[in-house]
Design a protein around this motif. Sequence first.
Motif, PDB file in Angstrom:
ATOM      1  N   VAL A   9       7.548   4.072   6.656  1.00 32.24           N
ATOM      2  CA  VAL A   9       6.241   3.969   7.287  1.00 32.24           C
ATOM      3  C   VAL A   9       5.852   5.313   7.916  1.00 32.24           C
ATOM      4  O   VAL A   9       4.765   5.842   7.691  1.00 32.24           O
ATOM      5  CB  VAL A   9       6.266   2.854   8.359  1.00 32.24           C
ATOM      6  CG1 VAL A   9       5.024   2.904   9.228  1.00 32.24           C
ATOM      7  CG2 VAL A   9       6.404   1.487   7.688  1.00 32.24           C
ATOM      8  N   ALA A  51      -1.664  -0.674  14.160  1.00 35.92           N
ATOM      9  CA  ALA A  51      -1.408  -1.435  12.930  1.00 35.92           C
ATOM     10  C   ALA A  51      -0.425  -2.585  13.162  1.00 35.92           C
ATOM     11  O   ALA A  51      -0.091  -3.302  12.224  1.00 35.92           O
ATOM     12  CB  ALA A  51      -0.871  -0.494  11.853  1.00 35.92           C
ATOM     13  N   LEU A  83       2.643  -2.242  13.852  1.00 33.74           N
ATOM     14  CA  LEU A  83       3.871  -1.852  13.155  1.00 33.74           C
ATOM     15  C   LEU A  83       4.820  -1.088  14.079  1.00 33.74           C
ATOM     16  O   LEU A  83       5.716  -0.384  13.595  1.00 33.74           O
ATOM     17  CB  LEU A  83       3.537  -0.994  11.936  1.00 33.74           C
ATOM     18  CG  LEU A  83       2.800  -1.695  10.785  1.00 33.74           C
ATOM     19  CD1 LEU A  83       2.330  -0.686   9.754  1.00 33.74           C
ATOM     20  CD2 LEU A  83       3.692  -2.739  10.125  1.00 33.74           C
ATOM     21  N   LYS A 135       8.537  -0.338  13.417  1.00 30.35           N
ATOM     22  CA  LYS A 135       8.752  -0.357  11.963  1.00 30.35           C
ATOM     23  C   LYS A 135       8.695   1.054  11.381  1.00 30.35           C
ATOM     24  O   LYS A 135       8.619   1.215  10.160  1.00 30.35           O
ATOM     25  CB  LYS A 135       7.662  -1.204  11.288  1.00 30.35           C
ATOM     26  CG  LYS A 135       7.662  -2.659  11.683  1.00 30.35           C
ATOM     27  CD  LYS A 135       8.545  -3.462  10.754  1.00 30.35           C
ATOM     28  CE  LYS A 135       8.500  -4.933  11.142  1.00 30.35           C
ATOM     29  NZ  LYS A 135       9.679  -5.634  10.633  1.00 30.35           N
ATOM     30  N   THR A 161      11.021   1.781   8.603  1.00 28.60           N
ATOM     31  CA  THR A 161      11.154   0.776   7.555  1.00 28.60           C
ATOM     32  C   THR A 161      10.604   1.319   6.243  1.00 28.60           C
ATOM     33  O   THR A 161       9.605   2.017   6.213  1.00 28.60           O
ATOM     34  CB  THR A 161      10.354  -0.485   7.936  1.00 28.60           C
ATOM     35  OG1 THR A 161      10.775  -0.898   9.235  1.00 28.60           O
ATOM     36  CG2 THR A 161      10.588  -1.610   6.947  1.00 28.60           C
ATOM     37  N   LEU A 180       8.108  -4.166   3.590  1.00 25.09           N
ATOM     38  CA  LEU A 180       6.953  -4.662   4.356  1.00 25.09           C
ATOM     39  C   LEU A 180       6.294  -5.830   3.631  1.00 25.09           C
ATOM     40  O   LEU A 180       6.273  -5.881   2.404  1.00 25.09           O
ATOM     41  CB  LEU A 180       5.915  -3.546   4.529  1.00 25.09           C
ATOM     42  CG  LEU A 180       6.320  -2.294   5.304  1.00 25.09           C
ATOM     43  CD1 LEU A 180       5.139  -1.326   5.348  1.00 25.09           C
ATOM     44  CD2 LEU A 180       6.770  -2.639   6.710  1.00 25.09           C
ATOM     45  N   SER A 181       5.711  -6.748   4.412  1.00 22.36           N
ATOM     46  CA  SER A 181       4.946  -7.845   3.814  1.00 22.36           C
ATOM     47  C   SER A 181       3.590  -7.310   3.349  1.00 22.36           C
ATOM     48  O   SER A 181       3.206  -6.186   3.676  1.00 22.36           O
ATOM     49  CB  SER A 181       4.719  -8.927   4.863  1.00 22.36           C
ATOM     50  OG  SER A 181       3.830  -8.457   5.851  1.00 22.36           O
ATOM     51  N   MET A 212       1.451  -6.331   6.266  1.00 20.45           N
ATOM     52  CA  MET A 212       1.886  -5.086   6.898  1.00 20.45           C
ATOM     53  C   MET A 212       1.460  -3.884   6.070  1.00 20.45           C
ATOM     54  O   MET A 212       1.063  -2.853   6.605  1.00 20.45           O
ATOM     55  CB  MET A 212       3.411  -5.078   7.049  1.00 20.45           C
ATOM     56  CG  MET A 212       3.931  -6.005   8.117  1.00 20.45           C
ATOM     57  SD  MET A 212       5.741  -5.944   8.076  1.00 20.45           S
ATOM     58  CE  MET A 212       6.126  -7.093   9.383  1.00 20.45           C
ATOM     59  N   LYS A 213       1.548  -4.023   4.752  1.00 23.60           N
ATOM     60  CA  LYS A 213       1.149  -2.910   3.892  1.00 23.60           C
ATOM     61  C   LYS A 213      -0.331  -2.585   4.075  1.00 23.60           C
ATOM     62  O   LYS A 213      -0.718  -1.424   4.145  1.00 23.60           O
ATOM     63  CB  LYS A 213       1.425  -3.248   2.426  1.00 23.60           C
ATOM     64  CG  LYS A 213       2.881  -3.114   2.041  1.00 23.60           C
ATOM     65  CD  LYS A 213       3.057  -3.363   0.562  1.00 23.60           C
ATOM     66  CE  LYS A 213       4.515  -3.573   0.226  1.00 23.60           C
ATOM     67  NZ  LYS A 213       4.710  -4.231  -1.046  1.00 23.60           N
ATOM     68  N   ARG A 251      -2.122  -3.192   6.678  1.00 21.87           N
ATOM     69  CA  ARG A 251      -2.316  -2.597   8.002  1.00 21.87           C
ATOM     70  C   ARG A 251      -1.863  -1.142   8.016  1.00 21.87           C
ATOM     71  O   ARG A 251      -2.484  -0.296   8.661  1.00 21.87           O
ATOM     72  CB  ARG A 251      -1.578  -3.415   9.062  1.00 21.87           C
ATOM     73  CG  ARG A 251      -2.458  -4.474   9.696  1.00 21.87           C
ATOM     74  CD  ARG A 251      -1.745  -5.761   9.968  1.00 21.87           C
ATOM     75  NE  ARG A 251      -0.511  -5.617  10.706  1.00 21.87           N
ATOM     76  CZ  ARG A 251       0.496  -6.480  10.627  1.00 21.87           C
ATOM     77  NH1 ARG A 251       0.403  -7.527   9.821  1.00 21.87           N
ATOM     78  NH2 ARG A 251       1.582  -6.303  11.327  1.00 21.87           N
ATOM     79  N   LEU A 252      -0.805  -0.865   7.281  1.00 22.83           N
ATOM     80  CA  LEU A 252      -0.358   0.530   7.191  1.00 22.83           C
ATOM     81  C   LEU A 252      -1.405   1.365   6.441  1.00 22.83           C
ATOM     82  O   LEU A 252      -1.691   2.505   6.814  1.00 22.83           O
ATOM     83  CB  LEU A 252       1.002   0.621   6.494  1.00 22.83           C
ATOM     84  CG  LEU A 252       1.556   2.033   6.308  1.00 22.83           C
ATOM     85  CD1 LEU A 252       1.668   2.765   7.628  1.00 22.83           C
ATOM     86  CD2 LEU A 252       2.912   1.994   5.623  1.00 22.83           C
ATOM     87  N   ALA A 280      -2.813 -12.817   8.519  1.00 24.32           N
ATOM     88  CA  ALA A 280      -2.877 -11.379   8.250  1.00 24.32           C
ATOM     89  C   ALA A 280      -4.324 -10.903   8.255  1.00 24.32           C
ATOM     90  O   ALA A 280      -4.643  -9.816   8.748  1.00 24.32           O
ATOM     91  CB  ALA A 280      -2.224 -11.076   6.904  1.00 24.32           C
TER      92      ALA A 280
END
Lengths: 304, 253
Positions: A94, A123, A125, A128, A131, A136-137, A140-141, A143-144, A170
């Motif tokens: 990340v 985000a 995160l 993370k 990570t 990542l879910s 999460m992706k 949000r990244l 999400a």
Amino acid sequence: MPATLSLKDLHKRYGEVEVVAGLNLELAPGTCHGLLGPNGAGKTTTLRLALGLIEADAGSIELLGHALPGEASAARTRVGVVPQADSLDPDFTVRENLLVFGRYFGLARREIEAQLPALLEFAGLAGKADTRIEALSGGMKRRLALARALVNDPDVIFLDEPTTGLDPQARHLIWQGLRRLTAQGKTLLLTTHFMEEAERLCDRISIIDHGRLIAEGAPRELIAAHVEAHVVEIDGEDATTWCDKLAERYCRRCERVGETLFCYTAEPQALIAALEGMPHLRYLHRPANLEDVFLKLTGRDLRD
Amino acid sequence: MLNLRFLPVWQRNFLVWKKLAIPSLLGNLADPMLYMLGLGYGLGRLLPDIGGVPYLNFLAAGTVCYSVMNSATFETLYSAFSRMHVQKTWAAILNTPLGLHDVLLGEWIWAASKSLLSGIAILIVIWGLGLQADFFMSLGLLPVIVLTGLCFAGLGLAINAISPNYDFFLYYFTLAITPMVLLGGVFYPPSELPDWLKVAADWLPLTHAIALARPLVLGHLPHDMLWHAFILAAYGVAGFWAAFVFTRRRLLR
């Protein structure tokens, strides 16, 4: 204040098809502007034109005071993009994703490091940072990808279907993030297929189809201008025959989709009273929404 | 266009490479080493000296060029294709202030850097075995390696730009890389070929890379140095230019 983005009489043709056909669009600073349209309406092409990635056949584009595509590079230093396809670097963590991306904007490692905690917190995160992407879910992706678009502290952010494929939790997290951005004074241009999302987030909405603007306004204005205030959806075996006989008496406009009947009316009481006497028909009474406007204006035919 | 904006693209690839540097270097080294040692010792024992040197020494320069070509080619075909087509890394970069020329320049110089490492690795083996006639002369291999890397990286990026999928690269290997390995002078002097094949071999960039590299290992200056260098540079620049045109057509239209 001058518009953040201004598209004037924009044309773009691919072979026989004019994908953008005389489009006009003004993005007011500090607003969230929705760009809606069926598949193939020209949304993604419009975004790519507005970023100066491709050249228009005719018309003018101005982004943050820069004429495009000539000054695209200068304009893009102040722009963040959340693309439709996840293009995060799978080889990186990340933190590395953000560091590497910041360098494309000419930022020094120190500068990026300094704002990493804030970006990760934004985000959701935090913790993370180290990570790897594959761990990542989906949410999460996304949000990244959003955090990555903020690495250069942009004035305007383009989001191409930012919540497609996400579960409701999400999606709500992304929405909160976008609201925080508009609260900070950022300008957002958002394409989406979720009318609910557009209705909730956008100050202003442009509906386009076949490369043309077909309606524009605040979500409530659009609903008031294009559809009746109430919708009654009727379901059941003889809903459609019932429609032929009686619908006209109770509602202004009536649409059949398969076995379902959509009745649009300003005054639903009489219709509902009549339906109460017909227990074999199921019905749902709800206020009209943006999806009704969208379907009325662009039709119910499938587009691929 | 002359600025350092391509550098972050190069740095990105370097950061990925750093994570897998040891296996990557070993992989780069193993294949050409096996060729050089296996053929050099095994076949070399059965062969007379070529131009007054043992076969292994003869083979050394060809192996350097072959290794550099392979390294630049794999990087610009498979690895670059992953970044361009599968991971959409290039598309993401194009949303930043960088343009396509920055991306391609970064990739071009990156692939050349990586092939420089492969070349140096073989060179170290050559020095270790004492296959060079003159150490200082063999240092002249470094610019040849850089030029050869840029040549094949440029060509590879052009092929990458027009490739619909990974399978397409097989055509390039069958129609370009393999003929170069077999006709370009890696294993024997191209002067041994019949005239009509010699003409064909003269068109292949690897022939010119080896024409520069071999004399430098064997201790004398190459003939027609500028001509060979020009051919390598011309292939590389033409490849890069084609890569730019076709990648723009692919990604930015």
